[in-house]
Enzyme design. Sequence first.
Site, short mmCIF file in Angstrom:
data_model
loop_
_atom_site.label_atom_id
_atom_site.label_comp_id
_atom_site.label_asym_id
_atom_site.label_seq_id
_atom_site.Cartn_x
_atom_site.Cartn_y
_atom_site.Cartn_z
N SER A 45 32.06 -32.59 60.15
CA SER A 45 30.82 -31.83 60.32
C SER A 45 30.37 -31.71 61.77
CB SER A 45 29.70 -32.44 59.49
OG SER A 45 29.32 -33.70 60.01
N LYS A 106 24.37 -36.51 63.01
CA LYS A 106 24.13 -35.10 63.30
C LYS A 106 23.44 -34.97 64.65
CE LYS A 106 25.40 -33.96 59.07
NZ LYS A 106 26.69 -33.28 58.77
#
Length: 250
Positions: A45, A106
Amino acid sequence: MSVQTGTKRKEGGFAETLRVVIHALIIALVIRTFLFQPFNIPSGSMIPTLLVCDYLFVSKYSYGYSHYSIPLSPPLFSGRIFGSEPARGDIVVFRLPKDDSIDYIKRVIGLPGDRIQMIDGILNINGEPVKRQRIDDYVTSEEGAVQRVKRFRETLPNGVTYTTLDLTDNGFYDNTAVYTVPSGDYFMMGDNRDNSTDSRVLSQVGYVPYQNIIGKAQIIFFSIKDGAHAWEVWRWPWTVRWNRLFTLVR
């Protein structure tokens, strides 16, 4: 003149070894709790910034400490102590709000009060599109097949720059409603925009509370090719990504 027996020497040696082990464990616990904690990257990701099987150190002191900073996360207190707020563009590890037994990593995109929206694949913050420049493709190979993915350099309002991937045009989250970040929460996104379950998915991640943030990703200390195992030291000359070792995370 006194004489020590062999039994006493053995007992003394065992006790000394036990003390050394206990001291080492205490030091390791202090370092892990207050200074640095190692993490590895299990998914793609954050490609191209972080690759699968990157191993990195996360600084625990960067944003202060919550009960998630402590091993096993006992609910000894709420909020943060010695707190410092993350900056837009920081890469952080946090506990998933929907399941706080899971760690996610993230990039911080939205701060409390921000309005975040994706329009035709372009990130908009508070009604303004983020500067995005097309650069050379990201090239990867899987099972011998070469894949080229569109890559962009984004520049956030505070000047932080990084690269993102755009796997598909008109991806599922290329056009979204406006997300208004609640007070005390943050909006997180992965750099691999079409392959990241992040704050855009309210049912799975959503807004991340300040106290859920564990620390800031700082440095890659080890990296091995996807599919290899770090314990297979005899394969290291061919499987270690040597060029990624001891590189700063940006």
